[in-house]
Motif scaffolding. Structure first.
Motif, PDB file in Angstrom:
ATOM      1  N   ALA A 237      -8.397 -13.196  28.492  1.00 54.96           N
ATOM      2  CA  ALA A 237      -7.224 -12.587  28.494  1.00 54.96           C
ATOM      3  C   ALA A 237      -7.148 -10.445  27.057  1.00 54.96           C
ATOM      4  CB  ALA A 237      -5.989 -12.751  27.208  1.00 54.96           C
ATOM      5  N   LEU A 238      -8.290 -10.552  26.461  1.00 56.04           N
ATOM      6  CA  LEU A 238      -8.683  -9.958  25.493  1.00 56.04           C
ATOM      7  C   LEU A 238      -9.442  -8.541  26.682  1.00 56.04           C
ATOM      8  CD1 LEU A 238      -9.879 -10.764  22.469  1.00 56.04           C
ATOM      9  CD2 LEU A 238      -7.599  -9.650  22.663  1.00 56.04           C
ATOM     10  N   ASN A 239      -9.013  -7.297  26.890  1.00 51.35           N
ATOM     11  CA  ASN A 239     -10.384  -7.034  27.478  1.00 51.35           C
ATOM     12  C   ASN A 239     -10.730  -5.276  26.061  1.00 51.35           C
ATOM     13  OD1 ASN A 239      -8.095  -4.493  26.710  1.00 51.35           O
ATOM     14  ND2 ASN A 239      -6.992  -4.355  28.694  1.00 51.35           N
ATOM     15  N   TYR A 240     -11.514  -5.147  27.549  1.00 50.99           N
ATOM     16  CA  TYR A 240     -13.109  -4.010  25.990  1.00 50.99           C
ATOM     17  C   TYR A 240     -13.614  -2.663  26.997  1.00 50.99           C
ATOM     18  CZ  TYR A 240     -17.387  -5.981  28.164  1.00 50.99           C
ATOM     19  OH  TYR A 240     -17.972  -5.514  28.914  1.00 50.99           O
ATOM     20  N   ALA A 241     -13.483  -1.902  26.450  1.00 51.86           N
ATOM     21  CA  ALA A 241     -14.172  -0.614  27.226  1.00 51.86           C
ATOM     22  C   ALA A 241     -15.690  -0.267  27.120  1.00 51.86           C
ATOM     23  CB  ALA A 241     -13.946   0.630  26.219  1.00 51.86           C
ATOM     24  N   SER A 242     -16.148   0.276  27.894  1.00 57.24           N
ATOM     25  CA  SER A 242     -17.395   0.760  27.768  1.00 57.24           C
ATOM     26  C   SER A 242     -17.538   2.350  28.407  1.00 57.24           C
ATOM     27  CB  SER A 242     -18.074  -0.631  27.779  1.00 57.24           C
ATOM     28  OG  SER A 242     -19.259  -0.198  29.587  1.00 57.24           O
ATOM     29  N   SER A 243     -18.756   2.576  27.748  1.00 61.51           N
ATOM     30  CA  SER A 243     -18.723   3.984  28.578  1.00 61.51           C
ATOM     31  C   SER A 243     -19.963   3.570  30.161  1.00 61.51           C
ATOM     32  CB  SER A 243     -19.880   4.904  27.579  1.00 61.51           C
ATOM     33  OG  SER A 243     -20.613   4.382  27.464  1.00 61.51           O
ATOM     34  N   GLY A 244     -19.448   2.849  30.434  1.00 63.73           N
ATOM     35  CA  GLY A 244     -19.766   2.426  32.099  1.00 63.73           C
ATOM     36  C   GLY A 244     -20.663   1.140  32.135  1.00 63.73           C
TER      37      GLY A 244
ATOM     38  N   VAL B   1     -25.974   0.312  27.337  1.00 67.00           N
ATOM     39  CA  VAL B   1     -26.505  -1.577  26.242  1.00 67.00           C
ATOM     40  C   VAL B   1     -24.835  -1.832  25.648  1.00 67.00           C
ATOM     41  CG1 VAL B   1     -27.410  -1.099  23.830  1.00 67.00           C
ATOM     42  CG2 VAL B   1     -27.940   0.231  26.111  1.00 67.00           C
ATOM     43  N   ALA B   2     -24.019  -0.826  25.710  1.00 67.95           N
ATOM     44  CA  ALA B   2     -22.597  -1.427  25.215  1.00 67.95           C
ATOM     45  C   ALA B   2     -22.180  -2.363  26.062  1.00 67.95           C
ATOM     46  CB  ALA B   2     -21.966   0.384  24.758  1.00 67.95           C
ATOM     47  N   HIS B   3     -21.919  -2.686  27.257  1.00 69.58           N
ATOM     48  CA  HIS B   3     -21.575  -3.451  28.430  1.00 69.58           C
ATOM     49  C   HIS B   3     -22.639  -4.103  28.144  1.00 69.58           C
ATOM     50  CE1 HIS B   3     -21.605  -4.445  32.806  1.00 69.58           C
ATOM     51  NE2 HIS B   3     -20.407  -5.121  32.135  1.00 69.58           N
ATOM     52  N   LEU B   4     -23.507  -3.957  28.772  1.00 72.84           N
ATOM     53  CA  LEU B   4     -24.442  -5.353  28.609  1.00 72.84           C
ATOM     54  C   LEU B   4     -24.864  -6.094  26.472  1.00 72.84           C
ATOM     55  CD1 LEU B   4     -27.059  -4.152  30.738  1.00 72.84           C
ATOM     56  CD2 LEU B   4     -25.462  -5.805  30.937  1.00 72.84           C
ATOM     57  N   ALA B   5     -24.137  -5.310  25.425  1.00 72.05           N
ATOM     58  CA  ALA B   5     -24.230  -6.104  24.641  1.00 72.05           C
ATOM     59  C   ALA B   5     -23.030  -6.883  24.205  1.00 72.05           C
ATOM     60  CB  ALA B   5     -24.251  -4.865  23.285  1.00 72.05           C
ATOM     61  N   THR B   6     -22.351  -6.315  24.900  1.00 78.08           N
ATOM     62  CA  THR B   6     -21.012  -7.387  24.547  1.00 78.08           C
ATOM     63  C   THR B   6     -20.985  -8.348  25.954  1.00 78.08           C
ATOM     64  OG1 THR B   6     -19.601  -4.853  24.706  1.00 78.08           O
ATOM     65  CG2 THR B   6     -18.537  -6.738  25.294  1.00 78.08           C
ATOM     66  N   GLU B   7     -21.516  -8.218  26.715  1.00 73.48           N
ATOM     67  CA  GLU B   7     -21.749  -9.140  27.786  1.00 73.48           C
ATOM     68  C   GLU B   7     -22.664 -10.579  26.969  1.00 73.48           C
ATOM     69  OE1 GLU B   7     -21.085 -10.141  30.606  1.00 73.48           O
ATOM     70  OE2 GLU B   7     -19.188  -8.522  30.598  1.00 73.48           O
ATOM     71  N   LEU B   8     -23.626 -10.085  26.755  1.00 80.51           N
ATOM     72  CA  LEU B   8     -24.572 -10.540  25.831  1.00 80.51           C
ATOM     73  C   LEU B   8     -24.300 -11.694  24.456  1.00 80.51           C
ATOM     74  CD1 LEU B   8     -28.074 -11.456  24.726  1.00 80.51           C
ATOM     75  CD2 LEU B   8     -28.322 -10.050  23.831  1.00 80.51           C
ATOM     76  N   PHE B   9     -22.978 -11.095  23.541  1.00 85.36           N
ATOM     77  CA  PHE B   9     -22.218 -11.976  22.124  1.00 85.36           C
ATOM     78  C   PHE B   9     -21.269 -12.494  23.062  1.00 85.36           C
ATOM     79  CE2 PHE B   9     -18.379 -12.227  20.374  1.00 85.36           C
ATOM     80  CZ  PHE B   9     -18.523 -12.337  19.414  1.00 85.36           C
ATOM     81  N   GLN B  10     -20.788 -12.385  24.733  1.00 87.52           N
ATOM     82  CA  GLN B  10     -20.063 -13.281  25.200  1.00 87.52           C
ATOM     83  C   GLN B  10     -20.446 -14.637  25.198  1.00 87.52           C
ATOM     84  OE1 GLN B  10     -16.639 -11.445  27.951  1.00 87.52           O
ATOM     85  NE2 GLN B  10     -18.614 -10.000  27.989  1.00 87.52           N
TER      86      GLN B  10
END
Length: 336
Positions: free
Chosen positions: A165-172, A176-185
């Protein structure tokens, strides 16, 4: 007559000797000049694989300027953006291995892209020579100032209550930002919805406007909005708190021990660089990043200086490639 024949013979022998020396001179002269010429004898080209004015560019210019002024060298910054940083690194990989063309690579084009891209124009292990690590910059997870989430625990609780339900933005995708968030999930056993943007500006606008709930990016990208009060930092991804955001806790101290994600920067050159050239460059860059003024200016950009030996940097690239490659595969990210 005998005297004439003797003089002719002597002249002929002298002519042959001179001719032989002259024929060998073009071969000898460059060797002699090469042996006597100290590196560097002309400007060094440092390729920055991203546009001017960005975080990589600012770090490159600050460190390169210190290297140049401290050693009396000339270093020319060449911004060569494109293909996620691949074009600039590829240009360095294909340059002559003489130490006059280098690149400031980073996490994406040295450790992530080898797995993310179906076809990469260079092989990091075979086509590049590590010179040394220069700096790293953690990421920051932010929400808008109007968000009900104050801590990482709040975010995790909301995500567990309503997965995706929560969405998050990344610069693509694949950044690194996208994959770091994937790693945290994966670490927290939660699921968010990823909303990739083509750059930082629109993501920031949508977060502030309420279309996006969270945004993960580098500190230099978001710190202006944080200081203006439009965004609230939830956590930083370094193992220790940053000087720019001293009140923002780390993911590690927020209950997820050992979690770390950062964009790092390091100098590389083409394969086959002479060992003495690599050693000279490594010493110059290590000395530059230890300068107090360089440390201060990089810290203002949310970056921390990090020197290393060439061997240690090479080992770090390999370990990061394995680490991020696994995240890329698990996230299903791919660029053709």
């Amino acid at each position: 007559m005998p005297i004439i024949r003797t003089r002719r013979a002597a002249s002929r022998r002298l002519f042959i000797a001179v001719a032989a020396f002259a024929a060998s001179a073009p071969l000898l002269a460059p060797l002699s000049a090469s042996a006597q010429t100290a590196y560097p004898s002309r400007p060094i080209r440092l390729i920055v694989p991203f546009p001017a004015g960005g975080g990589t560019d600012l770090i490159a210019r600050e460190v390169a300027n210190k290297v140049a002024t401290s050693n009396g060298w000339s270093i020319v910054i060449d911004n060569k953006p494109g293909s996620g940083g691949n074009l600039g690194v590829d240009a360095a990989a294909k340059a002559a291995p003489d130490g006059y063309t280098l690149a400031l690579g980073q996490t994406s084009n040295l450790a992530i892209n080898p797995t993310l891209y179906a076809k990469l124009p260079y092989n990091v292990e075979k086509d590049l020579t590590p010179v040394g690590l220069v700096a790293s910059a953690p990421l920051v997870l932010v929400v808008s100032s109007e968000s009900p989430y104050k801590t990482l625990a709040d975010v995790v609780a909301a995500a567990k209550a309503k997965p995706e339900a929560l969405n998050y933005a990344s610069s693509g995708s694949g950044t690194v930002a996208h994959l770091a968030t994937e790693l945290f999930q994966k670490t927290a056993n939660v699921r968010f919805t990823h909303v990739p943007y083509k750059g930082a500006a629109q993501g920031s606008t949508d977060l502030i406007g309420g279309q996006i709930q969270m945004y993960m990016s580098s500190i230099p990208t978001l710190i202006g909005h944080i200081k203006s009060g439009k965004m609230r930092p939830i956590v930083v991804t370094s193992l220790k708190r940053t000087t720019d955001l001293p009140d923002a806790p780390t993911v590690d101290e927020s209950g997820f021990k050992g979690f770390e994600a950062a964009t790092w920067f390091g100098v590389v050159g083409p394969a086959g660089l002479p060992k003495d050239v690599v050693a000279k460059l490594n010493a110059a860059f290590n000395k530059a990043v230890e300068d107090p003024e360089v440390k201060r200016k990089l810290a203002a950009q949310g970056a921390e200086v990090r020197g290393s030996t060439p061997e240690a940097f090479g080992a770090y690239i390999r370990s990061e490639t394995v680490r991020w490659g696994k995240v890329v595969k698990e996230a299903g990210a791919k660029v053709d």
